[in-house]
Write an enzyme that holds these catalytic residues in place. Structure first.
Site, PDB file in Angstrom:
ATOM      1  N   TYR A 141       6.729   2.698  -8.429  1.00 55.88           N
ATOM      2  CA  TYR A 141       7.662   2.133  -9.288  1.00 55.88           C
ATOM      3  C   TYR A 141       7.783   2.749 -10.741  1.00 55.88           C
ATOM      4  O   TYR A 141       7.977   1.973 -11.551  1.00 55.88           O
ATOM      5  CB  TYR A 141       7.469   0.646  -9.227  1.00 55.88           C
ATOM      6  CG  TYR A 141       7.957  -0.189  -7.969  1.00 55.88           C
ATOM      7  CD1 TYR A 141       8.025   0.643  -6.790  1.00 55.88           C
ATOM      8  CD2 TYR A 141       7.835  -1.394  -7.919  1.00 55.88           C
ATOM      9  CE1 TYR A 141       8.312  -0.089  -5.555  1.00 55.88           C
ATOM     10  CE2 TYR A 141       8.196  -2.174  -6.613  1.00 55.88           C
ATOM     11  CZ  TYR A 141       8.411  -1.449  -5.334  1.00 55.88           C
ATOM     12  OH  TYR A 141       8.601  -1.902  -4.596  1.00 55.88           O
ATOM     13  N   LYS A 193      -1.831   4.986   2.183  1.00 56.62           N
ATOM     14  CA  LYS A 193      -1.422   5.765   3.271  1.00 56.62           C
ATOM     15  C   LYS A 193      -1.954   7.319   3.055  1.00 56.62           C
ATOM     16  O   LYS A 193      -1.008   8.202   3.104  1.00 56.62           O
ATOM     17  CB  LYS A 193       0.171   5.726   3.460  1.00 56.62           C
ATOM     18  CG  LYS A 193       0.744   6.556   4.382  1.00 56.62           C
ATOM     19  CD  LYS A 193       0.434   5.685   5.880  1.00 56.62           C
ATOM     20  CE  LYS A 193       1.031   6.690   7.073  1.00 56.62           C
ATOM     21  NZ  LYS A 193       0.470   6.006   8.336  1.00 56.62           N
ATOM     22  N   ASP A 226       0.245   0.888   7.570  1.00 53.08           N
ATOM     23  CA  ASP A 226       1.058   0.666   8.820  1.00 53.08           C
ATOM     24  C   ASP A 226       0.021  -0.189   9.858  1.00 53.08           C
ATOM     25  O   ASP A 226       0.600  -1.085  10.192  1.00 53.08           O
ATOM     26  CB  ASP A 226       1.446   1.934   9.458  1.00 53.08           C
ATOM     27  CG  ASP A 226       0.365   3.165   9.490  1.00 53.08           C
ATOM     28  OD1 ASP A 226      -0.620   3.024   8.749  1.00 53.08           O
ATOM     29  OD2 ASP A 226       0.757   4.014  10.326  1.00 53.08           O
ATOM     30  N   ASP A 250       4.027  -4.861  -2.822  1.00 51.91           N
ATOM     31  CA  ASP A 250       5.276  -5.792  -2.811  1.00 51.91           C
ATOM     32  C   ASP A 250       5.517  -6.014  -1.195  1.00 51.91           C
ATOM     33  O   ASP A 250       6.029  -7.288  -1.089  1.00 51.91           O
ATOM     34  CB  ASP A 250       6.190  -4.752  -3.286  1.00 51.91           C
ATOM     35  CG  ASP A 250       7.739  -5.323  -3.504  1.00 51.91           C
ATOM     36  OD1 ASP A 250       7.602  -6.604  -3.574  1.00 51.91           O
ATOM     37  OD2 ASP A 250       8.597  -4.702  -4.197  1.00 51.91           O
ATOM     38  N   ASP A 254       5.340 -10.013   0.671  1.00 56.46           N
ATOM     39  CA  ASP A 254       6.321 -10.626   1.534  1.00 56.46           C
ATOM     40  C   ASP A 254       6.181 -10.855   2.760  1.00 56.46           C
ATOM     41  O   ASP A 254       6.271 -12.198   3.338  1.00 56.46           O
ATOM     42  CB  ASP A 254       7.627  -9.514   1.462  1.00 56.46           C
ATOM     43  CG  ASP A 254       8.850 -10.050   0.312  1.00 56.46           C
ATOM     44  OD1 ASP A 254       8.188 -10.314  -0.608  1.00 56.46           O
ATOM     45  OD2 ASP A 254       9.806  -9.933   0.431  1.00 56.46           O
TER      46      ASP A 254
END
Ligand code: GGG
Length: 359
Positions: A141, A193, A226, A250, A254
């Site tokens: 971001y 990752k 993942d 982020d 959630d």
């Protein structure tokens, strides 16, 4: 307790932010009333958000950060509304504040509260209790990139979106996670990752290994994002503090909110750990245009975020009191539709305030 006054900037923002933030303020006002004059919250409202943008062409006042600097904390609702492109709304308000004030630690607890049912078959308050520590100042971001060559035709345009990872940025958020874990179950899981993103995320992994080696009393592990998404669903009990980049944090927070019963209860704090600037407290959820104006948004995420604000301000007893009141309301009801009930925002807010007054 000696007399204390806290200046709180209030930015309800968009959509249901305007419905849940007033409930959080009512809870804070109740604490004030119960304090026998020892505690004062001085609120100042800022009407910033998408409606402000449609009138003024910007999401907040030009000197917005300058205005906010003077406050002890910022209490925020949500950002995003269909008439304003999402990236303009987000960058113009939430990201402008988080990045402008270097609130680099975004702390997002996922905890199954009393009486709430998890969508996971074996979900219990004992098995779902972890915190996502999201890097909040750089990463994916950072806003680095651009779109070009659109003049060649709509099918030839190119876009580049780069991520920024600095040693300093990685190290400070990883250290924050280890400090947090010390007061919890003493385990930190780092999520990257790095098999696919071989530059930035290996920098993160190496920084994590170095900081972990300085904390031999805290268990540590690295997991690919993942795999982490699957593991959080299958074995949430295996996690305590999860530290991740801006984007991964982020997303995983959630997921955390969902397995803890609803995004309507997921709270967050955007912290400047060095306390150079005010920190900002907000529900994880967005503005929810689909239910905005109906009076049925769950206020618990906003109230829990207010409890995190109290904690940050050193009012730990008051924060615990608010959490007990939230717990009473989740156990006994009433409940908003996201938790399977039919109650309104106001009814849930009233139940929390009543529980708070009963002690
Ligand atoms: N209260 C949180 C909120 O308004 N979120 C909207 C959103 O799109 N957030 C993206 C982000 O957290 O960076």
């Amino acid at each position: 307790m000696s007399k204390q006054t806290f200046r709180i900037a209030v930015i309800p923002g968009d959509g249901i932010g305007n419905e849940v933030v007033p409930v959080g303020l009512e809870v804070l006002e109740t604490l004030q009333a119960l304090s026998n004059g020892q505690l004062t919250f001085a609120f100042e409202w800022f009407p910033w958000g998408s409606a402000y943008y449609l009138t003024h062409g910007r999401m907040m006042a030009e000197d917005g950060l300058e205005k906010l600097k003077a406050f002890d904390a910022i209490y925020f609702g949500a950002v995003g509304w269909p008439e304003v492109p999402d990236h303009i709304a987000l960058w113009g308000l939430r990201l402008a504040i988080c990045q402008g004030f270097d609130q680099y630690a975004c702390v997002r607890p996922a905890q199954l509260l009393p009486g709430i049912e998890s969508p996971l078959r074996n979900g219990s308050p004992e098995s779902i209790d972890f915190v996502v520590v999201r890097e909040n100042s750089e990463g994916e971001y950072a806003g680095i990139g651009g779109r070009n060559l659109g003049s060649r035709g709509i099918d030839r345009e190119v876009a580049i979106q780069s991520a920024l990872f600095t040693s300093l940025g990685c190290e400070r958020i990883i250290r924050y996670a280890f400090e947090l874990a010390r007061d919890r179950r003493r385990k930190v899981t780092s999520v990257t990752k790095s098999n696919a993103q071989q530059y930035a995320m290996t920098l993160w992994d190496e920084t994590f290994a170095r900081v972990a080696a300085e904390h031999p009393d805290i268990e540590s592990e690295s997991v690919l994002v993942d795999a982490m998404a699957a593991k959080l669903v299958l074995r949430p009990d295996a996690y305590d503090v999860i530290v991740a980049s801006n984007l991964f944090g982020d997303i995983l927070s959630d997921l955390g909110g969902a397995i803890a019963g609803s995004l309507g209860i997921a709270a967050s704090a955007n912290i400047d750990p060095e306390r150079r600037y005010p920190s900002m407290f907000e529900p994880v959820h967005g503005s929810a245009p689909d239910i905005a104006g109906k009076g049925i948004a769950n206020p618990i995420a906003a109230v829990w975020s207010a409890a995190m604000m109290l904690d940050h301000l050193g009012l730990t007893g008051e924060a615990a009191r608010v959490m007990r009141a939230i717990g009473w309301s989740t156990e006994h009801g009433p409940r908003t539709p996201d938790l399977g009930g039919v109650a309104t925002t106001k009814a849930v807010g009233d139940a929390i305030v009543d529980a708070l007054m009963r002690g």
